[in-house]
Every structure is written in C-alpha cells, then in structure tokens.
Design a protein around this motif. Sequence first.
Motif, PDB file in Angstrom:
ATOM      1  N   ILE A   1       0.842  -1.199   0.000  1.00 20.31           N
ATOM      2  CA  ILE A   1       0.000   0.000   0.000  1.00 20.31           C
ATOM      3  C   ILE A   1       0.876   1.247   0.000  1.00 20.31           C
ATOM      4  CG2 ILE A   1      -1.647   1.325   1.386  1.00 20.31           C
ATOM      5  CD1 ILE A   1      -2.810  -1.341   2.340  1.00 20.31           C
ATOM      6  N   ASP A  14       0.248   5.519   0.238  1.00 23.75           N
ATOM      7  CA  ASP A  14      -0.693   6.637   0.402  1.00 23.75           C
ATOM      8  C   ASP A  14      -2.146   6.157   0.454  1.00 23.75           C
ATOM      9  OD1 ASP A  14       1.452   8.444   0.334  1.00 23.75           O
ATOM     10  OD2 ASP A  14       1.389   8.535  -1.855  1.00 23.75           O
ATOM     11  N   GLY A  15      -2.352   5.044   1.146  1.00 19.64           N
ATOM     12  CA  GLY A  15      -3.705   4.521   1.311  1.00 19.64           C
ATOM     13  C   GLY A  15      -4.245   3.749   0.133  1.00 19.64           C
ATOM     14  N   GLU A  16      -3.467   3.651  -0.938  1.00 21.49           N
ATOM     15  CA  GLU A  16      -3.914   2.938  -2.138  1.00 21.49           C
ATOM     16  C   GLU A  16      -3.156   1.623  -2.289  1.00 21.49           C
ATOM     17  OE1 GLU A  16      -6.235   3.926  -4.428  1.00 21.49           O
ATOM     18  OE2 GLU A  16      -6.741   5.721  -3.252  1.00 21.49           O
ATOM     19  N   LYS A  17      -3.866   0.588  -2.707  1.00 25.35           N
ATOM     20  CA  LYS A  17      -3.225  -0.707  -2.970  1.00 25.35           C
ATOM     21  C   LYS A  17      -2.491  -0.614  -4.309  1.00 25.35           C
ATOM     22  CE  LYS A  17      -5.789  -4.337  -2.316  1.00 25.35           C
ATOM     23  NZ  LYS A  17      -6.783  -5.420  -2.562  1.00 25.35           N
ATOM     24  N   VAL A  18      -1.166  -0.747  -4.275  1.00 22.51           N
ATOM     25  CA  VAL A  18      -0.381  -0.624  -5.506  1.00 22.51           C
ATOM     26  C   VAL A  18       0.129  -1.968  -6.017  1.00 22.51           C
ATOM     27  CG1 VAL A  18       0.313   1.748  -5.024  1.00 22.51           C
ATOM     28  CG2 VAL A  18       1.733  -0.136  -4.190  1.00 22.51           C
TER      29      VAL A  18
END
Length: 256
Positions: free
Chosen positions: A69, A71-75
Amino acid sequence: MRVIISEMENPERFIAKEEGIEKSRKKELSPQKLYERGKEPLDVKFGFSTGDQLVAKQQEDGVAEVVIIKDGEKVLDFKDWLGKDFKFVTPTFLLNPGNKVNYFIPGWFADPAAKVISVGYWENPKILVGLLHEIGHSNQNFENLYRLRDHEKREPKNKEIKLALMREVSFLERNAWAFALQKIRELKRERGIDVVGNLFEDLAELKQFIVRCLHTYTETMSVALGSSRFSLPAEAIGQMEGELVKLFDKGFGENK
C-alpha cells in the motif's frame, strides 16, 4: 453449614474461570505457536524507505491477503503473482478439516494439489523473500516430481530413483529461488522498493538467508527420501547448495 454452588449453576463464574484458563494457556505459548495453532490471526505490517507498506492480513475463513500500500492505495497485490487458482492461506484455514489440506508441519509451503500457499509465522520482514520463493513454486509444473515419487514408492531401495528425485527437487528449489530473485529486482525496478537495502545489511546477508533456508530444506529432504539402508550422500546436498550460490551470483551480478 457451607453451601457449595457448582460453577455450572453459576454461569458467570464458570465463564470467567474458563476465560482465565484460556488466557493462562495463551501466556504459556509463544506468538509463533499461537499463530500456528490458529489462535492468533495473521496481522503483519512493515514499511520501506519509499513510503510503501507491506500489509498481510487474513479473512475470517483463514484466506490471506498480502499487498503493498502507498498513500492509502493498494499498488501491488501479491496474489497477482500466484499460479492459476492458488491462494494464500493461514493455519486458521489449514486446521479446518473441511478444507482437506494436509497440514503435517506448520510453516511456509506450497501445496500444488490443494492450490494453496501456506503463510507461516512472519518472524521478521526478511521473510518476504521466503514468500516470493513460495509464490515461485505456485508457478511450477510438478508432473515429473509426482512421477518420480510414484516410482520411488514402488522401488524404495532404488538409489538411482532417489537421486533422480533429489535432482528434480533441486531443480524446483533453484527455479523457485530464481523467481524470488527476479521479483526482488522487479520490485526495485518498477516500484523503487529495495528489498536488499531495506531488509538486509547487504547482498551477502541475503545470500546467507537463502542458503540457510535451502540447507534446512535439504536436511528435511534427506530424511524424507532416505531409509535405514540408504541416505542421500552429502555431495548431493552440497551440489544443490552450490548451484544455488551460482544462481544467486548470476542474478545479482555487477550489471544487475
């Protein structure tokens, strides 16, 4: 006259005592044992210098998710690197008889028949390398291994068959470590995540980590494939480790 009330006649007292016993038992077990017995869920989180975080958690049924993750996003979802129909599972899943998975030894392993990767106890962040190795196994073809195992069962004293089986295991292990090293380079190239720089002192420590994993595995294999009349020769195990070191040096040469 003293009247004794049974604990079952006093539910609150009985429940309190049972909870106390359970807590006492938990205190006696290490975090690893608690996890391996399905008493504690998978809950791992650690960061990299890029600001990315690896998060590993399990669902109620014991199926696990391992993601990165930022910045709060699943990458990145590591399941995208798994072989077809494979999934990550924890002891909670493996200990459920309804899931029909052979769970003899707790830890990290790939079960191609059940299409699962067992997520063992995540002792420290370095275990990420072991996870990549098991993912590598999920992408392999095990037909030749199964054929040799069936042959070995029919002729358990045949030395040549045992050595052929060891060579096949050696190939599969080297191949899975090659996959792990490839993914380590991919993480650095595409995400800027330096697994070696963040989790290990240097390349030498990473190499030691991998060789130690392989040494433990080959010891297990020598027992599993051996018998009272035959045991795997030391040179076969040494050759397997030597081949891995060459593979490592090739994968992390100066130009890599």
